[in-house]
Design an enzyme around this catalytic site. Structure first.
Site, PDB file in Angstrom:
ATOM      1  N   ARG A 172       0.829  -1.223   0.000  1.00  0.00           N
ATOM      2  CA  ARG A 172       0.000   0.000   0.000  1.00  0.00           C
ATOM      3  C   ARG A 172       0.851   1.255   0.000  1.00  0.00           C
ATOM      4  NH1 ARG A 172      -3.160  -3.836   3.224  1.00  0.00           N
ATOM      5  NH2 ARG A 172      -1.484  -3.516   4.691  1.00  0.00           N
ATOM      6  N   GLU A 177       5.565 -10.372  14.486  1.00  0.00           N
ATOM      7  CA  GLU A 177       5.034 -10.899  15.737  1.00  0.00           C
ATOM      8  C   GLU A 177       5.572 -12.317  15.983  1.00  0.00           C
ATOM      9  OE1 GLU A 177       0.882 -10.276  15.796  1.00  0.00           O
ATOM     10  OE2 GLU A 177       0.674 -10.883  17.891  1.00  0.00           O
TER      11      GLU A 177
HETATM   12  P1  AMP Z   1       4.753  -3.011  11.466  1.00  0.00           P
HETATM   13  O1  AMP Z   1       6.048  -3.412  10.811  1.00  0.00           O
HETATM   14  O2  AMP Z   1       4.390  -3.856  12.634  1.00  0.00           O
HETATM   15  O3  AMP Z   1       4.751  -1.523  11.796  1.00  0.00           O
HETATM   16  O4  AMP Z   1       3.585  -3.283  10.418  1.00  0.00           O
HETATM   17  C1  AMP Z   1       3.327  -2.378   9.415  1.00  0.00           C
HETATM   18  C2  AMP Z   1       2.899  -3.038   8.136  1.00  0.00           C
HETATM   19  O5  AMP Z   1       1.914  -4.040   8.357  1.00  0.00           O
HETATM   20  C3  AMP Z   1       2.295  -2.005   7.214  1.00  0.00           C
HETATM   21  O6  AMP Z   1       2.775  -2.232   5.890  1.00  0.00           O
HETATM   22  C4  AMP Z   1       0.809  -2.215   7.330  1.00  0.00           C
HETATM   23  O7  AMP Z   1       0.177  -2.062   6.096  1.00  0.00           O
HETATM   24  C5  AMP Z   1       0.638  -3.631   7.877  1.00  0.00           C
HETATM   25  N1  AMP Z   1      -0.295  -3.697   9.034  1.00  0.00           N
HETATM   26  C6  AMP Z   1       0.026  -3.974  10.322  1.00  0.00           C
HETATM   27  N2  AMP Z   1      -1.050  -3.982  11.115  1.00  0.00           N
HETATM   28  C7  AMP Z   1      -2.115  -3.664  10.326  1.00  0.00           C
HETATM   29  C8  AMP Z   1      -3.530  -3.484  10.557  1.00  0.00           C
HETATM   30  N3  AMP Z   1      -4.075  -3.620  11.775  1.00  0.00           N
HETATM   31  N4  AMP Z   1      -4.308  -3.149   9.495  1.00  0.00           N
HETATM   32  C9  AMP Z   1      -3.764  -2.996   8.266  1.00  0.00           C
HETATM   33  N5  AMP Z   1      -2.460  -3.172   7.983  1.00  0.00           N
HETATM   34  C10 AMP Z   1      -1.624  -3.490   8.993  1.00  0.00           C
END
Ligand code: AMP
Length: 182
Positions: free
Chosen positions: A65, A102
């Site tokens: 995205r 995670e």
């Molecule tokens: P992080 O590396 O944990 O910050 O995860 C970010 C990535 O995961 C981004 O590219 C987001 O599009 C996706 N992502 C994580 N959690 C969500 C969520 N609750 N809804 C939509 N996309 C998420």
């Protein structure tokens, strides 16, 4: 438009999908925002508003995205676009970095010639959760000598601490709206 109105507009243009892709996660679906001309334009303008008018060489978008938003932002600020992709998708010489999810590890990559030393770069994605993906992107860009001006997202999930993690790396973070929880 006040910032509260903007937040309300953006918030109501994003669809929440409970228990997707797994139980306990509320997936923030921005396809509804992208399909709304006014919300899409506002989000793109506002994400980089503090840096508008500054020299920006490249916008780096995180798959997938971040490509849609980052491409629009790059056009808006007259910068080049750099894709940061999941492992195995880029055809030329790459640099890569592992980051923690995670459960387990994942890897992102970029072309080693996608930025030049000293390039002023803004990182764009739709949402920051734990910050692992964006942190990896910042480290790759810095490894290649780029200067990361900021990381910009529409959505922050502050309970997961990602924005704080990036600020610890001395990266300014801009988010437009936030949601509690996962
Ligand atoms: P992080 O590396 O944990 O910050 O995860 C970010 C990535 O995961 C981004 O590219 C987001 O599009 C996706 N992502 C994580 N959690 C969500 C969520 N609750 N809804 C939509 N996309 C998420």
């Amino acid at each position: 438009m006040t910032s509260t109105q903007l937040e309300n507009d953006l918030q109501s243009s994003i669809r929440a999908i409970p228990d997707y892709p797994k139980p306990g996660i509320v997936f923030r679906d921005i396809t509804t925002l992208l399909g709304n001309a006014r919300a899409f334009r506002r989000a793109v303008d506002e994400m980089v508003q503090p840096w508008a008018g500054m020299k920006i060489d490249k916008v780096a978008g995180i798959e997938a995205r971040g490509f849609i938003l980052g491409g629009a932002v790059a056009h808006q600020v007259s910068a080049g676009f750099v894709p940061i992709r999941k492992k195995g998708k880029l055809p030329h010489k790459r640099v890569s970095i592992a980051y923690s999810l995670e459960y387990g590890l994942d890897e992102i990559e970029m072309h080693e010639d996608a930025v030049e030393k000293g390039d002023r770069v803004i990182v764009v994605d739709d949402l920051i959760a734990t910050g692992g993906t964006a942190e990896g992107a910042v480290k790759l860009l810095r490894q290649l000598g780029a200067q990361v001006l900021a990381c910009c997202f529409i959505i922050d999930l502050p309970d997961l601490g990602g924005a704080a993690k990036l600020r610890h790396l001395d990266v300014p973070v801009r988010t437009l709206i936030s949601f509690a929880g996962h």
